[in-house]
Design a protein around this motif. Sequence first.
Motif, PDB file in Angstrom:
ATOM      1  N   THR A  93      38.671  36.861 -21.538  1.00  0.00           N
ATOM      2  CA  THR A  93      39.529  37.108 -20.074  1.00  0.00           C
ATOM      3  C   THR A  93      38.585  36.963 -19.093  1.00  0.00           C
ATOM      4  OG1 THR A  93      40.792  38.735 -21.733  1.00  0.00           O
ATOM      5  CG2 THR A  93      41.073  38.759 -19.188  1.00  0.00           C
ATOM      6  N   SER A 207      42.661  43.069 -25.200  1.00  0.00           N
ATOM      7  CA  SER A 207      43.880  42.272 -25.554  1.00  0.00           C
ATOM      8  C   SER A 207      44.352  42.386 -26.914  1.00  0.00           C
ATOM      9  CB  SER A 207      44.054  40.861 -24.975  1.00  0.00           C
ATOM     10  OG  SER A 207      43.121  41.048 -23.728  1.00  0.00           O
ATOM     11  N   ASP A 246      44.565  32.613 -23.628  1.00  0.00           N
ATOM     12  CA  ASP A 246      43.493  33.620 -23.849  1.00  0.00           C
ATOM     13  C   ASP A 246      43.746  34.423 -25.353  1.00  0.00           C
ATOM     14  OD1 ASP A 246      41.732  35.792 -23.424  1.00  0.00           O
ATOM     15  OD2 ASP A 246      43.008  36.782 -22.026  1.00  0.00           O
TER      16      ASP A 246
HETATM   17 MG    MG Z   1      40.646  39.675 -23.604  1.00  0.00          MG
END
Ligand code: MG
Length: 371
Positions: A93, A207, A246
Amino acid sequence: QATPLSPLARVRPLTCAESRRGDRRAVRSLGDSAVHVSAARHDATFGFSAVFDAGTSQEAVFEGSGMRELVELAVGGFACTVFAFGQTGSGKTYTLMGPLAQSEARPAAPCALGLMQRSFACLLEQSWGAGLALSASYVEIYNEQVRDLLSPGPPCALPLRWSKSRGFYVENQLSVEFESLEAVTALLLEGSRRRRSSAHALNKHSSRSHALLTVHVRSRAGVTSSPAGPQHGAGSSRQGTLCFVDLAGSERVKDTGSTGELCVEANNINRSLLALGEARAARGAARRRRRGCHGAPPPAGHCISLLAKPRGKRPHVPYRDSKLTRLLARALGGSGITLMVACVSPSSRCLSETLSTLRYASRARSVTTRP
Ligand code: MG
Ligand code: ADP
């Protein structure tokens, strides 16, 4: 003409936490096209198109990655993709969007901006006076559902369809026009806030979904003189795309301390990465069951491994095994042009994940697409 996927590698600096607990740096760049891993039982070198070491600035990564050329190709009508992969906490990220999406309202320092913002600026520069119409869509794949990150309200699943002309595509995804860097950065921030993330032992802002931001570049024929790419739209306009992927990081449930919902998420993440060919086959199924993690069995095919075989000898590539591989089908084995960024931690404690990321990336060197 066959075009190789060009894998790049980025080794992030040791984090404060890693330094504090005394982790050793076991991963270094060797010149600008090889990564060297050295630890007690491992001593290995992996080749890449370009390698960025811990001290490399975001700007130098942008300039050295071939991102500028990729933006030009998207303007020329090609389907371009850049994707970041690697263990959770390895800097994916950060490489793509800098710290912007992780801190709430405070904008990031300009030097920290990632590949995305730098590409947007480059794209907008080229669009001025060239009659380009730009729009963005932003979706995530969370627990094998595609969700729109730009539409307000609670997330709802969008259908993934296939057509002969378009390949796999997301139906009804929102596409928002923009004309300025501020506008597209606001879309990135808005969507990233909606993106599913959780805190676990390896990353405070991990994430939990794969996110795909796509910029659609439409140009009117006659306005620009560059040769038309393969994606002719209706009538006189053609459309190129620039997609940033991502990925959620592969993770071993043991390392992240995930249980319950986090564990189901981890299984879905690992399952789709396995279909892509990145993660290793899931181990310790019994342990996961004890933790209450149930899910579909892992898919048998590894798209990247199969794509690395010579075209004539290649068995069927199982893109349909996961939503992620469906959406990446064109980027990996079709008519797209793709840049892969392998992100790794330098820490001796992350060695096994790091080796698997580097191995996977070097395998991808023999994958080609036909734009
Ligand atoms: Mg990430
Ligand atoms: P991932 O997306 O792979 O899970 P992140 O991008 O969230 O990992 O990075 C994890 C942490 O490491 C973040 O705090 C991030 O700011 C930091 N970090 C990652 N790469 C770098 C880098 N090249 N320089 C400085 N800090 C970095």
